[in-house]
Design an enzyme around this catalytic site. Sequence first.
Site, PDB file in Angstrom:
ATOM      1  N   LYS A  46      39.022  33.997  30.556  1.00  0.00           N
ATOM      2  CA  LYS A  46      40.382  34.242  30.453  1.00  0.00           C
ATOM      3  C   LYS A  46      41.138  35.306  31.255  1.00  0.00           C
ATOM      4  O   LYS A  46      40.175  36.027  32.081  1.00  0.00           O
ATOM      5  CB  LYS A  46      40.700  34.583  28.831  1.00  0.00           C
ATOM      6  CG  LYS A  46      40.049  35.959  28.513  1.00  0.00           C
ATOM      7  CD  LYS A  46      39.920  36.292  27.070  1.00  0.00           C
ATOM      8  CE  LYS A  46      39.188  37.643  26.925  1.00  0.00           C
ATOM      9  NZ  LYS A  46      38.672  37.854  25.462  1.00  0.00           N
ATOM     10  N   ARG A 144      42.709  40.413  13.301  1.00  0.00           N
ATOM     11  CA  ARG A 144      43.449  39.880  14.289  1.00  0.00           C
ATOM     12  C   ARG A 144      43.887  38.227  13.973  1.00  0.00           C
ATOM     13  O   ARG A 144      44.173  38.139  12.932  1.00  0.00           O
ATOM     14  CB  ARG A 144      42.956  40.106  15.532  1.00  0.00           C
ATOM     15  CG  ARG A 144      44.040  40.291  16.921  1.00  0.00           C
ATOM     16  CD  ARG A 144      43.172  40.529  18.127  1.00  0.00           C
ATOM     17  NE  ARG A 144      42.174  39.797  18.392  1.00  0.00           N
ATOM     18  CZ  ARG A 144      41.304  39.639  19.511  1.00  0.00           C
ATOM     19  NH1 ARG A 144      41.685  40.613  20.527  1.00  0.00           N
ATOM     20  NH2 ARG A 144      40.615  38.763  19.838  1.00  0.00           N
ATOM     21  N   HIS A 173      35.316  36.807  15.609  1.00  0.00           N
ATOM     22  CA  HIS A 173      35.251  37.827  16.598  1.00  0.00           C
ATOM     23  C   HIS A 173      34.811  39.246  15.911  1.00  0.00           C
ATOM     24  O   HIS A 173      35.423  39.534  15.032  1.00  0.00           O
ATOM     25  CB  HIS A 173      36.568  37.657  17.398  1.00  0.00           C
ATOM     26  CG  HIS A 173      36.511  38.278  18.669  1.00  0.00           C
ATOM     27  ND1 HIS A 173      35.348  38.296  19.689  1.00  0.00           N
ATOM     28  CD2 HIS A 173      37.403  39.307  19.454  1.00  0.00           C
ATOM     29  CE1 HIS A 173      35.593  38.922  20.692  1.00  0.00           C
ATOM     30  NE2 HIS A 173      36.659  39.539  20.602  1.00  0.00           N
ATOM     31  N   ARG A 229      29.398  34.163  23.459  1.00  0.00           N
ATOM     32  CA  ARG A 229      30.734  34.061  24.352  1.00  0.00           C
ATOM     33  C   ARG A 229      30.693  35.307  25.315  1.00  0.00           C
ATOM     34  O   ARG A 229      31.544  36.068  25.273  1.00  0.00           O
ATOM     35  CB  ARG A 229      31.913  33.919  23.564  1.00  0.00           C
ATOM     36  CG  ARG A 229      31.887  32.750  22.608  1.00  0.00           C
ATOM     37  CD  ARG A 229      33.071  32.811  21.591  1.00  0.00           C
ATOM     38  NE  ARG A 229      33.634  34.026  21.194  1.00  0.00           N
ATOM     39  CZ  ARG A 229      33.439  34.266  19.903  1.00  0.00           C
ATOM     40  NH1 ARG A 229      33.128  33.519  19.225  1.00  0.00           N
ATOM     41  NH2 ARG A 229      33.810  35.385  19.343  1.00  0.00           N
ATOM     42  N   TYR A 272      53.887  63.023  45.582  1.00  0.00           N
ATOM     43  CA  TYR A 272      55.037  62.810  44.883  1.00  0.00           C
ATOM     44  C   TYR A 272      54.554  64.347  43.680  1.00  0.00           C
ATOM     45  O   TYR A 272      53.327  64.339  43.194  1.00  0.00           O
ATOM     46  CB  TYR A 272      55.113  61.754  43.817  1.00  0.00           C
ATOM     47  CG  TYR A 272      55.815  60.664  44.590  1.00  0.00           C
ATOM     48  CD1 TYR A 272      56.846  60.764  45.216  1.00  0.00           C
ATOM     49  CD2 TYR A 272      54.969  59.471  44.792  1.00  0.00           C
ATOM     50  CE1 TYR A 272      57.490  59.552  45.681  1.00  0.00           C
ATOM     51  CE2 TYR A 272      55.515  58.196  45.454  1.00  0.00           C
ATOM     52  CZ  TYR A 272      56.885  58.496  45.813  1.00  0.00           C
ATOM     53  OH  TYR A 272      57.520  57.497  46.617  1.00  0.00           O
ATOM     54  N   CYS A 319      50.338  56.313  44.457  1.00  0.00           N
ATOM     55  CA  CYS A 319      51.987  55.821  44.535  1.00  0.00           C
ATOM     56  C   CYS A 319      51.847  54.366  44.448  1.00  0.00           C
ATOM     57  O   CYS A 319      50.873  53.566  44.328  1.00  0.00           O
ATOM     58  CB  CYS A 319      52.207  56.285  46.141  1.00  0.00           C
ATOM     59  SG  CYS A 319      52.171  58.010  46.582  1.00  0.00           S
ATOM     60  N   ASP A 321      52.011  51.724  46.551  1.00  0.00           N
ATOM     61  CA  ASP A 321      51.572  51.209  47.751  1.00  0.00           C
ATOM     62  C   ASP A 321      50.196  51.869  48.226  1.00  0.00           C
ATOM     63  O   ASP A 321      49.913  51.251  49.303  1.00  0.00           O
ATOM     64  CB  ASP A 321      52.677  50.803  48.645  1.00  0.00           C
ATOM     65  CG  ASP A 321      53.740  50.107  47.899  1.00  0.00           C
ATOM     66  OD1 ASP A 321      53.674  48.908  47.074  1.00  0.00           O
ATOM     67  OD2 ASP A 321      54.874  50.596  48.326  1.00  0.00           O
TER      68      ASP A 321
HETATM   69  C1  LIG Z   1      37.330  38.173  25.523  1.00  0.00           C
HETATM   70  C2  LIG Z   1      36.788  37.433  24.351  1.00  0.00           C
HETATM   71  C3  LIG Z   1      35.226  37.106  24.589  1.00  0.00           C
HETATM   72  C4  LIG Z   1      34.432  37.842  25.635  1.00  0.00           C
HETATM   73  O1  LIG Z   1      34.372  39.343  25.589  1.00  0.00           O
HETATM   74  P1  LIG Z   1      33.426  40.145  26.236  1.00  0.00           P
HETATM   75  O2  LIG Z   1      33.427  41.567  25.587  1.00  0.00           O
HETATM   76  O3  LIG Z   1      33.977  40.266  27.692  1.00  0.00           O
HETATM   77  O4  LIG Z   1      32.217  39.640  26.414  1.00  0.00           O
HETATM   78  C5  LIG Z   1      34.374  36.669  23.493  1.00  0.00           C
HETATM   79  N1  LIG Z   1      35.230  35.985  22.550  1.00  0.00           N
HETATM   80  C6  LIG Z   1      36.482  36.065  22.242  1.00  0.00           C
HETATM   81  C7  LIG Z   1      37.189  35.597  21.256  1.00  0.00           C
HETATM   82  C8  LIG Z   1      37.318  36.816  23.233  1.00  0.00           C
HETATM   83  O5  LIG Z   1      38.586  36.851  23.051  1.00  0.00           O
END
Ligand SMILES: *Cc1c(COP(=O)(O)O)cnc(C)c1O
Length: 383
Positions: A46, A144, A173, A229, A272, A319, A321
């Site tokens: 992602k 969430r 998650h 994951r 700055y 800055c 750039d």
């Molecule tokens: C981003 C994400 C992961 C991966 O998380 P990491 O900490 O980068 O391994 C796994 N499951 C879900 C649902 C996520 O959104």
Amino acid sequence: MVRPTRASIDLGALQQNFRAIADYLRREQEAAGASARAPGIIAVVKANAYGHGSARVGLALEAAGAKMLACADIEEGVALRRAGVRAEILVFGALSVSDLAGVFEAELTPTISSPSAGRALQQAAAARGARLRYHLKIDTGMNRLGFRHDNLRRTLPELLASPNLELVGIYTHLGTADAPEDPLFGEQRERFVRAMADVEGLGGRPQVRHAANSAALLRDSRLWLDLVRPGLLLYGIVPPPLATTLALQPVMTLTSRIVAVKGVRAGERVGYGGRWVPSEPAKVAIVPAGYADGLDARLEGHGVVLVRGRRVPIVGSVCMDMLTIDVTGLAVEPGDEVVILGTQGREPMQRLDAREMAAAIGTIPYEILCRIGSRIERVYTAE
Ligand SMILES: *Cc1c(COP(=O)(O)O)cnc(C)c1O
């Protein structure tokens, strides 16, 4: 044409990281004497593959053996398909207000995380005469996305009865996988076990179950289930504060070149706000990378880069750039390489990674990687 500030993405390192994780899962499973198969890997790509470029990263992971990738939304999934990815693509995000056509056209596997998303997908699938495979997301305490773990008897029957939808996976998650002391981690695991039983009791028969992000993968093999994951680990960074013996290599190297060098007199002000004021005569070098490239303004006075194998501090304001580094006492000139993330020599001190940079400014390595700007060209190598 490539700007002097560029991100080199080592696809060989990415593939090695993938294999290192797969080998680790297999070895540990065998060592535990478990008769079960080692879990498979959902490679998380992602957010443009954590800033590394999802097209090339997705294809490289597929070539390394990844059977499933995951992205945040339909648009990211469509981009992966356009890049030529053929592996299964799981979409994590909530889809209830999305244009769902891409799910069908790009053959994505959606997550259903609410009754309304289920209705929307059932309708869209029925309109196409399609049967859509999906993963069910359970909220076990992060609050969430997901169906509440303790309410499934009420919320799930309609979804399970949807004639055009086929439940193939179930997941949750974890909100505190990177906090070893936090009891929520264990509670979420237990709630997920109960939720899976409830789903079964309601007639749901998912083929695969998954829960572990990178941190949970490292911490608790009870959460490996059928699939894990990992995201951050694939890119060679261990989620802080955890440690691992896994041989992982950072995939991204961020480098630039000095474009100007100048002397500053004692007491003069730099940048700055004029906040950096050397008390002795000093020498600064200008590096053409700034917050428009994703380098956090808080690096001022906290970050370092490597020049001629030495760690030198970022001084004065970051800055839009460019930024300024203190190279007093070093023989440097325009054209010299500046390593912002990566190595410049073999010593431990000659290595900078996203985890260290994040710690220096009080954020997480995820943010460092994802924010590397679109102006920075990704140059791919396969070592
Ligand atoms: C981003 C994400 C992961 C991966 O998380 P990491 O900490 O980068 O391994 C796994 N499951 C879900 C649902 C996520 O959104």
